[in-house]
Structure formats: C-alpha cells, structure tokens
Motif scaffolding. Structure first.
Motif, PDB file in Angstrom:
ATOM      1  N   LEU A 456      47.240  51.265  44.040  1.00  7.59           N
ATOM      2  CA  LEU A 456      47.814  50.977  42.725  1.00  7.59           C
ATOM      3  C   LEU A 456      48.918  49.934  42.831  1.00  7.59           C
ATOM      4  O   LEU A 456      49.020  49.022  41.986  1.00  7.59           O
ATOM      5  CB  LEU A 456      48.342  52.273  42.110  1.00  7.59           C
ATOM      6  CG  LEU A 456      48.531  52.297  40.601  1.00  7.59           C
ATOM      7  CD1 LEU A 456      47.225  52.014  39.898  1.00  7.59           C
ATOM      8  CD2 LEU A 456      49.094  53.638  40.160  1.00  7.59           C
ATOM      9  N   SER A 457      49.743  50.021  43.875  1.00  9.80           N
ATOM     10  CA  SER A 457      50.822  49.029  44.045  1.00  9.80           C
ATOM     11  C   SER A 457      50.252  47.641  44.311  1.00  9.80           C
ATOM     12  O   SER A 457      50.743  46.635  43.773  1.00  9.80           O
ATOM     13  CB  SER A 457      51.743  49.463  45.181  1.00  9.80           C
ATOM     14  OG  SER A 457      51.026  49.509  46.406  1.00  9.80           O
ATOM     15  N   GLU A 489      40.108  37.336  43.443  1.00  9.68           N
ATOM     16  CA  GLU A 489      39.184  37.859  44.455  1.00  9.68           C
ATOM     17  C   GLU A 489      39.790  39.040  45.197  1.00  9.68           C
ATOM     18  O   GLU A 489      39.126  40.060  45.421  1.00  9.68           O
ATOM     19  CB  GLU A 489      38.822  36.746  45.432  1.00  9.68           C
ATOM     20  CG  GLU A 489      37.789  37.158  46.458  1.00  9.68           C
ATOM     21  CD  GLU A 489      37.438  36.042  47.423  1.00  9.68           C
ATOM     22  OE1 GLU A 489      36.582  36.252  48.289  1.00  9.68           O
ATOM     23  OE2 GLU A 489      38.030  34.952  47.307  1.00  9.68           O
ATOM     24  N   ALA A 490      41.074  38.923  45.585  1.00 12.28           N
ATOM     25  CA  ALA A 490      41.739  40.040  46.267  1.00 12.28           C
ATOM     26  C   ALA A 490      41.813  41.260  45.362  1.00 12.28           C
ATOM     27  O   ALA A 490      41.593  42.403  45.801  1.00 12.28           O
ATOM     28  CB  ALA A 490      43.133  39.605  46.718  1.00 12.28           C
ATOM     29  N   VAL A 494      40.202  45.120  45.933  1.00 15.70           N
ATOM     30  CA  VAL A 494      40.959  46.372  45.888  1.00 15.70           C
ATOM     31  C   VAL A 494      40.340  47.337  44.878  1.00 15.70           C
ATOM     32  O   VAL A 494      40.209  48.544  45.136  1.00 15.70           O
ATOM     33  CB  VAL A 494      42.431  46.087  45.543  1.00 15.70           C
ATOM     34  CG1 VAL A 494      43.219  47.388  45.455  1.00 15.70           C
ATOM     35  CG2 VAL A 494      43.066  45.198  46.597  1.00 15.70           C
ATOM     36  N   LEU A 495      39.926  46.813  43.722  1.00 17.27           N
ATOM     37  CA  LEU A 495      39.290  47.673  42.723  1.00 17.27           C
ATOM     38  C   LEU A 495      37.955  48.221  43.235  1.00 17.27           C
ATOM     39  O   LEU A 495      37.608  49.382  42.981  1.00 17.27           O
ATOM     40  CB  LEU A 495      39.063  46.879  41.434  1.00 17.27           C
ATOM     41  CG  LEU A 495      40.319  46.544  40.623  1.00 17.27           C
ATOM     42  CD1 LEU A 495      39.971  45.670  39.434  1.00 17.27           C
ATOM     43  CD2 LEU A 495      41.014  47.814  40.143  1.00 17.27           C
ATOM     44  N   GLU A 496      37.211  47.405  43.960  1.00 15.61           N
ATOM     45  CA  GLU A 496      35.956  47.888  44.534  1.00 15.61           C
ATOM     46  C   GLU A 496      36.211  48.990  45.556  1.00 15.61           C
ATOM     47  O   GLU A 496      35.460  49.972  45.626  1.00 15.61           O
ATOM     48  CB  GLU A 496      35.205  46.729  45.181  1.00 15.61           C
ATOM     49  CG  GLU A 496      33.812  47.090  45.658  1.00 15.61           C
ATOM     50  CD  GLU A 496      33.083  45.913  46.284  1.00 15.61           C
ATOM     51  OE1 GLU A 496      31.914  46.084  46.688  1.00 15.61           O
ATOM     52  OE2 GLU A 496      33.673  44.811  46.368  1.00 15.61           O
ATOM     53  N   LEU A 497      37.280  48.831  46.345  1.00 16.94           N
ATOM     54  CA  LEU A 497      37.641  49.881  47.301  1.00 16.94           C
ATOM     55  C   LEU A 497      38.039  51.164  46.575  1.00 16.94           C
ATOM     56  O   LEU A 497      37.662  52.269  46.993  1.00 16.94           O
ATOM     57  CB  LEU A 497      38.780  49.387  48.200  1.00 16.94           C
ATOM     58  CG  LEU A 497      39.307  50.368  49.243  1.00 16.94           C
ATOM     59  CD1 LEU A 497      38.221  50.707  50.254  1.00 16.94           C
ATOM     60  CD2 LEU A 497      40.525  49.788  49.954  1.00 16.94           C
ATOM     61  N   LEU A 516      41.071  49.751  35.092  1.00 22.87           N
ATOM     62  CA  LEU A 516      39.967  49.068  34.423  1.00 22.87           C
ATOM     63  C   LEU A 516      40.232  48.891  32.935  1.00 22.87           C
ATOM     64  O   LEU A 516      39.764  47.920  32.323  1.00 22.87           O
ATOM     65  CB  LEU A 516      38.667  49.853  34.623  1.00 22.87           C
ATOM     66  CG  LEU A 516      38.019  49.767  36.009  1.00 22.87           C
ATOM     67  CD1 LEU A 516      36.719  50.561  36.028  1.00 22.87           C
ATOM     68  CD2 LEU A 516      37.734  48.322  36.401  1.00 22.87           C
ATOM     69  N   GLN A 517      40.985  49.803  32.317  1.00 22.01           N
ATOM     70  CA  GLN A 517      41.298  49.707  30.897  1.00 22.01           C
ATOM     71  C   GLN A 517      42.529  48.850  30.626  1.00 22.01           C
ATOM     72  O   GLN A 517      42.873  48.634  29.460  1.00 22.01           O
ATOM     73  CB  GLN A 517      41.478  51.104  30.300  1.00 22.01           C
ATOM     74  CG  GLN A 517      40.213  51.953  30.385  1.00 22.01           C
ATOM     75  CD  GLN A 517      40.413  53.351  29.832  1.00 22.01           C
ATOM     76  OE1 GLN A 517      40.235  53.596  28.656  1.00 22.01           O
ATOM     77  NE2 GLN A 517      40.804  54.271  30.702  1.00 22.01           N
TER      78      GLN A 517
END
Length: 904
Positions: A456-457, A489-490, A494-497, A516-517
């Motif tokens: 999250l950070s 891209e970074a 992170v979101l995919e992880l 995501l929201q």
C-alpha cells in the motif's frame, strides 16, 4: 572556475575563432578546451541545458572542419571523449551531435597517414563511441571509414591494426546494412583470408576482435559453418572462457562476452555449447568473478548469463549450478583442478548474486537490475519443474528479505534520476515476486514476508509520482512522459502482485480493491491500455477485469483518459512528421556537392548569390576579400538557420506541452464534475442520516431502560452462573480422574488377556516339542544300533581284504608277467582304501549328526537314507572287487583256485 563560467568563456572563444582564425584565437580556444577538460563534467551532456548544447555543437563543428589545426582538433576530441564517459552521454554524442560522422570525416581527411596520432585518437574514440550502438551506413563518411578500416587491417603496424579491428567489430555487430555492404565488396575473400590469418596472432585481443568480425559476417554462411564447426567450436569456447576468467583487460573481456552472445544466436552453436563437457565448471568459475566487487566485470558476467538464459538447455544447466547445494558444490570443486579457495567461491554462487542486489559499489545499480532479471529467469525455469528442490526453496528464503528491502527508500524529493532508478527496481522486484507466486511452496514464503502495508505504501508513493497533479510530472514533455510511463509500469506490477497475494496476506484483498477504486489509478491504467507493449496491455486488461465489477470504479474517467491519450499520441505523431520534414542545414565546411544536394539551404544560397553579384559589380578586382566576406556571412547565416531550427524544435515542444496541458485540464474538469456529483450525493445521504438519527434517538431511550433492567437480571444470572461454573469445574476434575483410572484398568485388562493367550500358545508349543523330542530319541537309538552293525560288517570286510592281500603278496613272484595288471589292481585297492577313509569320515559326520539329533531331527532321516544308499553302493563295489580278485587268482594259478574261497 566553475563549469558555467568556463562554458560561457568557451562559447565566446568559439565565436571569436569562427570570426577570425588567427593564431592567437586558436591558442586561446585550445586553452579554454584544456581548462574545461581539467574540470569534472559528468552528466553534462545528458542534462539537456542550452549552454552545454551550444558549446558541444560548436566544438563538433570545429573538429570536423579540415582547416582546424591538428593540435586543436586533438584537444577537442579529447574533451568530447571525456564528456562521453558514460553510456547516456555517448548515446547523445552519437545520435544528437553526429560525432561518429565527424570523427570519420577527420580520419578521411588524414587517411594518408594512418599512423598519425590524431587518426589513432579518432579510432580509439570511435571504438568507444560505437560500442553497442548501431551506425547507419549512409551517414557522412561512414563508407569511407569502412574502406579505411578494411585497407589498414592488413597493415604491419600493431598500433593501427588493433583499433581498426575493434572499430570494425563494432560497426559489423548487429548491423545488417554494414554487413551486406562489406559482403558486396570485391575483395571480401581477401578480407576473409586476412582475418583467418589473424586467428594465429599472439594477442588475445586481436583474436577476439577477429572472431567477432567473422561471426558477424559469416556465422550463417558456408565460411562460418566451416569456421565454427563442431571440431573448432570447442576451442573457441575454451578461449572465450579463459579470457573471461583470466582477464586480458576489461575491454577484451567485454568483447569476449559479446562474441559468445552473438554465437549463441545460432541454434547450432547453442547446441554445441549445451553439450560442451566443461560448461558447468566454466560457468561456476565465471560466477566466481562476482566476488571481485568490480561493477564492470559483474555487468559483463551478468550479461553473458542472461544471454545463456535465452537457450533452454543452457538455462536448465545454469539452474543446477546456481541452486546446487553448497555441499555438492564443494565436492565438485574438490574433484576439479582448482584450489580450495576457488572451490569455496563456487560454493557461494547464489550468495554472490544476492549480494549484488544491495552492493554499495559505484555503478552497481545496473548490476542489481541485471541480477534481478537473471534470478527471475532462473527461478522461472526451476519452479517450472515437476518438483521444487529443497536447495531452491532455501535460496528463495534467503533472497526474499533482500529483494523486499529494495522496495524501500523511495524519496521523490531526490529528483528524477532517483525516481527513475527506483521505478526500474520496483518493476524488476515485483516481476521476481510474481514468478515466485507460480508455485504453492514459494508463494507461501512470499506471503509470509510481504505485508499489505508495504504494498500500500509503494502504491501511494507511485500514485503521487505519476498522477497528473504531482510536481514530478511538471517536466518537459518527453522526459515527463517517459517518467510517467515508468511510474505507471511499476504501479501496475505492484497491483498485480497484490492481486496474486490477496487471498494469502491479511488485509491485502481490502487494500487491493480500495486502490482499484481510487481515481488516481485511472492515469496509469489508461497508459497501460494504450501502450504498445504487449505485457503492459495484458496486465492492464487483467486489472480492468478485476476492477469492473467494483461499485465505485471510475469507468467513465478511464474512458476519457484513454481518449485523451490517443489524441495526445496522434498530435505527437503529427508533430514528429513535421519535425522530420524540416531538414537540417549542413555545416559550412561541407564540400560543395553536399551543400548543393541539401534542399534546406536554398534561401541561404540565394542570399549569398545576390550578395556576391552586388559585390562583384561594385569591386570587380577584390576577389580574395570578397570570398572571405562570403565565408563569414555563410557561417552567420548557417548559425542563424541552426538557431531557427532549434527555435522550431522549442516551439514544437511547447505545442506538445500545450496539448498535454489541454488534456490535463480536460481530466481535471471531468474529475471536478465527478467530485461535485459525489458531493451532492453525500449531502442527500447526510440528510437521510440525520432523520434516521432522530428516530434512532427515541428508540435508544427505550433501549436504555431495557438495558438497566437487563443489567439487574444479568447480575443474578452471573452469580448463578459462577456457582454452576464451580460445580462444573469440580465435575470436570472428577470426570478426568475417572477417565484416567478407567483407561488404566482397560490397559491392564488388555495386557492380561495378551499374556494369557501367550501362555497358552507357549504351553502347546512345549508339549509339541516334548513329543517330537521323544520320537527323535527313539529314532536316534535305532539309527545308532544300525550304525554299529554296519561298523562290524566293515571290520569283517577289512579283515578279509587284508587276508587276500597277504595271499597276493605270496603269489607276487609267480605273477611277473601280470605285473602291469596287478599295478592297476593295486591302484584300485588304494582307491578302495580311500573310499574306506571316506566312509570313516562319513561315519564320523554321522556320529556328529547323531550328537546334534535333538536340534536337527528332521535332517537325520534324509542322512540315514543317503547312508543306506551309499552303503549298498559300497557293498556292490566290494562284491565286484572280490569277484575281480578271484578272477585274477584263477588266471594266475589254477591249483590255487580250489584252495581259495572267494565267497563272503
């Protein structure tokens, strides 16, 4: 003197030198160039500032001018080589300032003296400048440069041959145009013969340069098939690995690695290397170079390993070397020819890779990214197997804390360079973690060390960097767009992880759906969906599929952002096409044919013609001063034209910035409209909440009274419950003691039954054994009596034989004619004695067996039958021998026949 002041002085001196090429101005310019060379100018070219750009443009122009003195040209080239010390600066000099063509022009003008120090200096600078860069063969003087190189590699001067070979290797590598140009030349066969002769050179650098050129030109041709066939390729492998391991200079090591990388592009050569018997040992020793703490050597080694990962057979062998347990590596090192120290280093190959992730050595950032990419490739191969080895899991457990530590330390205040590095690092680390999430065993290790707060950070920081209102995006259009792409891209990685770990990590699913929201994720998501990279589009679509069912996902804002990005790309393409249409004005020192061919200088030429016509009408006799005046005006007009082109570029950049600002304003207006709609919706919800609060307030008073009554009842129930609790505890204690005793009783009863059953079975066995013993005792007595009878018979037989022997001795004198027959009978007699001895031994064995009859009762019956059969055979044999003896007696003497009784 600081750099800015020195640059201003240099710019003024360049202008003075252009105006008047006197000896004084030449010396002054050379002095200014040497002063700037003495200062530290790292990153000056990549800064994009106006003052360094003008100075470098002027210096490149003067260096390419044939009228510039060789000493000044050499000083300028030295300064430019110093400015291009890093990769980014070399790329700027090559692409923006066209320094490659300028140096080629210098070599062309001084090509008659290849041993000239200026020519050698240009060759050396060109070799550094063209390393890992593609040169367009139709650029100015590039074809002449190639011809110069092909002519001078046959020179006998070592100082000229080596830089020529190195530069030719750079020009040929990954450049099909230059390769086809060289192959189309008439003397290409002579070139091949010369290069093949260089393979026997005593300098390893020359050999590597030659192999690199031959690999570029002939790898997929018949000459290359003969040169790199199975019989020769193993020697090439050994040579390359020896140079990589034992040195020969950083330059030679780099070219050796490049050669091996180029050879691996051929499937046949890659197959040869996969079957090379010393491959594992060589790779282990190459990995040992990572302990040297040299960033250049480490980058070269990692580049080689990454190229090997492109071959499936080599990638599996690399996994065995890197993830091999330490004990196995030490044993392998002990069986090899290296010492204990080298074997110890090979035992830490994986540890050396992990250490380069956080190495404090200067220039280790590139090595860190290469290491992450290599580990991703190797772990993907290792985890793709049917079962994951324990050594791989131990390595992953050691790697994870170090990799997660790389995600920390992002500070946007440190500038764009720091942010760019950190975005690259986050992208590679998340790619590695996503690879580890493919297997359950490694996914559990990742989920145990990755927290929702960490992800999250990182997302919050990256969103603040790539969002349109961030101060970091207030950059020039090109750099700002590139930086936003990196941040986006970074962020997507992170979101995919987070999506991959949302079921395993606490609070990860909530944080993932909340991000995501968030409206700020629209910008990176739109950049991914409109990207020309396949992986980014697929990642964006996967995240969009996760986000679409969410109630507060800003789908409308995403559509507007995608439309704005497409409009921006279309506008940028139009401006790029216009920029390409504007041709660059050639420098005034170009030859007349080049100047006539350029269509962008027509207005300048017309002005010069008008000026020249007017001057000829006024002063027809002053031709020499007129030409000098024309040169001055041509230089000024060319300078104005170049400034005009730069201003045109600035205007186009401003237009790009303006279109980007319009796009950001449209996004802001859309966000503001959405915010106002949400505010009105929240106001309505607030009024409804107030009405519900008043209704609930009255209900709350009634509930308070009921709570007070319930509280009194609760106290009584609690007291009663406490009493019941104490009774329950006592009951549980007694119940536990009863259960313990019951268990002991059941266990004792079970043991008693088992012992009784064992006693009964043992009693039965004892009775059976007693009966068997009595039966065997009777049987033994019977056999003993029979054996005694047999012994008596044997004794009587022995006495009869002795008697017959004495008779035979008395008749010996009469039986000389039958001596041979008697000897045979004698021999038979001895055989009988031996047979008797055997019988005695068998009797002894039988006696011993009789003693052991209580243990071996079952075998006595078989021995008895065997003895009876043998005794019968022996009786038959004795009868036969007695008959034979009687026959002998009857033959020897007829009168003795009546006296001798041969019957038994």
């Amino acid at each position: 003197m600081d750099i800015a002041t020195c640059l201003k002085s240099l710019l003024v001196t360049i202008q003075q030198y252009r105006d008047s090429r006197t000896v004084q101005h030449t010396a002054q310019l050379q002095k200014q160039v040497e002063e700037l060379s003495s200062l530290k100018c790292d990153g000056l070219l990549s800064s994009g500032q106006f003052l360094p750009t003008e100075c470098v443009s002027g210096l490149v122009e003067l260096a390419g001018n044939p009228s510039t003195s060789p000493a000044l040209t050499s000083a300028i080239i030295s300064l430019l080589a110093q400015l291009g010390s890093d990769d980014a600066s070399r790329e700027v000099l090559h692409s923006s300032y066209n320094l490659t063509s300028t140096l080629a022009a210098v070599i062309h003008h001084h090509g008659n003296t290849p041993g000239d120090p200026l020519v050698l200096q240009c060759l050396q600078v060109l070799q550094k400048l063209t390393y890992n860069t593609r040169t367009f063969q139709f650029s100015n003087y590039i074809r002449e440069l190639i011809g110069f190189l092909l002519t001078n590699i046959q020179s006998q001067e070592e100082d000229v041959v080596m830089p020529c070979l190195g530069l030719l290797a750079n020009l040929c590598r990954d450049n099909p145009l230059v390769q086809s140009h060289i192959k189309s030349m008439e003397n290409v066969r002579q070139l091949y013969r010369t290069l093949i002769n260089f393979l026997a050179h005593n300098s390893l650098t020359v050999v590597i340069f030659t192999l690199s050129i031959l690999a570029s030109l002939t790898l997929n041709e018949k000459v290359g098939e003969k040169l790199f066939e199975a019989e020769n390729i193993h020697q090439t492998f050994q040579l390359v690995f020896n140079i990589i391991l034992n040195g020969g200079g950083t330059l030679t090591r780099k070219y050796s690695v490049d050669l091996l990388v180029d050879l691996l592009k051929s499937p046949k050569v890659a197959d040869y290397l996969s079957r090379y018997q010393h491959f594992s040992a060589c790779v282990s020793q190459v990995l040992g170079l990572l302990h040297l703490k040299d960033a250049d050597s480490a980058a070269t080694v990692l580049q080689l390993l990454l190229s090997m990962c492109s071959v499936a057979a080599l990638r599996s062998q690399l996994c065995k070397v890197v993830f091999r347990p330490a004990g196995a590596k030490l044993r392998a090192a002990g069986h090899g020819q290296t010492g204990e120290a080298n074997g110890g280093r090979k035992a830490e190959c994986g540890l050396a890779l992990v250490q380069w992730l956080t190495s404090p050595v200067e220039g280790a950032e590139k090595c860190s990214l290469q290491t992450l990419q290599l580990l991703t490739e190797l772990l993907e191969e290792s985890l793709g197997a049917e079962s994951v080895s324990g050594s791989t899991l131990n390595f992953v457990e050691m790697l994870l804390p170090v990799a997660l530590g790389l995600l920390k330390g992002l500070d946007p205040a440190k500038g764009d360079a720091h942010l760019r590095k950190h975005c690259h690092r986050i992208t590679h680390v998340c790619t590695l973690l996503l690879t580890l999430c493919c297997q359950d065993a490694t996914r559990s290790l990742v989920s145990s060390q990755v927290s929702a707060q960490l992800c999250l950070s990182q997302v919050e920081i990256l969103l603040s960097c790539c969002h349109s209102n961030s101060p970091l995006t207030s950059l020039p259009p090109v750099s700002g767009s590139d930086l936003r792409q990196l941040c986006a891209e970074a962020l997507l990685k992170v979101l995919e992880l987070m999506s991959r770990l949302r079921q395993q990590v606490k609070d990860m699913e909530t944080s993932f759906y909340r991000m995501l929201q968030d409206q700020r994720t629209v910008t990176p998501l739109s950049l991914a969906l409109t990207s020309h990279h396949r992986e980014r589009v697929q990642t964006g679509l996967a995240l969009l599929l996760e986000a679409t069912p969410l109630p507060d996902f800003p789908a409308l804002l995403l559509g507007e952002s995608i439309a704005a990005n497409n409009a921006y790309r279309q506008r940028e393409a139009e401006l790029t096409a216009k920029r390409v249409a504007v041709q660059e004005v050639p420098p005034p020192w170009m030859n007349s044919s080049t100047m006539d061919a350029s269509g962008g200088n027509k207005s300048v030429s017309s002005l010069v013609e008008k000026l020249q016509t007017g001057m000829e009408l006024q002063e027809p006799t002053k031709d020499s001063p007129l030409s000098e005046i024309i040169d001055v005006y041509e230089q000024k007009l060319a300078g104005f034209a170049s400034k005009e082109s730069r201003l045109q570029d600035l205007l186009e950049a401003k237009a790009l910035a303006l279109s980007q600002a319009d796009r950001l304003i449209a996004q802001y207006r859309l966000q503001r409209a959405q915010a106002e709609a949400e505010a009105r919706k929240l106001a309505c919800l607030l009024k409804d909440a107030e009405r519900r609060r008043e209704d609930l307030q009255g209900e709350l008073g009634n509930q308070v009274l009921e709570v007070e009554r319930s509280r009194a009842d609760m106290k009584e129930l609690l007291q009663h419950n406490a009493r019941l609790q104490r009774d329950s505890e006592e009951h549980q204690t007694l119940k536990g003691a009863y259960n313990a005793l019951l268990n002991r009783f059941n266990e004792t009863e079970r043991l008693l039954k088992e012992l009784q059953a064992a006693h009964i079975s043992l009693s039965k066995q004892n009775d059976t054994l007693r009966k068997n013993h009595e039966a065997l005792q009777l049987h033994r007595d019977k056999i003993t009596s029979e054996l005694q009878e047999r012994e008596a018979e044997i004794k009587s037989l022995r006495l009869d034989v002795e008697k017959k022997n004495s008779d035979v001795a008395g008749l010996h004198a009469d039986l000389q004619s039958k001596e041979e027959t008697l000897r045979e009978k004698d021999q038979e007699r001895r055989d009988l004695e031996e047979t008797l001895d055997v019988l005695r031994k068998e009797l002894n064995k039988t006696e011993q067996a009789r003693k052991d009859v209580s243990i071996k009762a079952s075998s006595l019956e078989l021995q008895k039958s065997q003895l009876e059969s043998k005794l019968k055979q022996k009786e038959d044999e004795l009868n036969k021998h007695s008959a034979m003896i009687a026959m002998i007696h009857s033959l020897s003497s007829g009168k003795l026949k009546s006296d001798v009784n041969l019957s038994l």
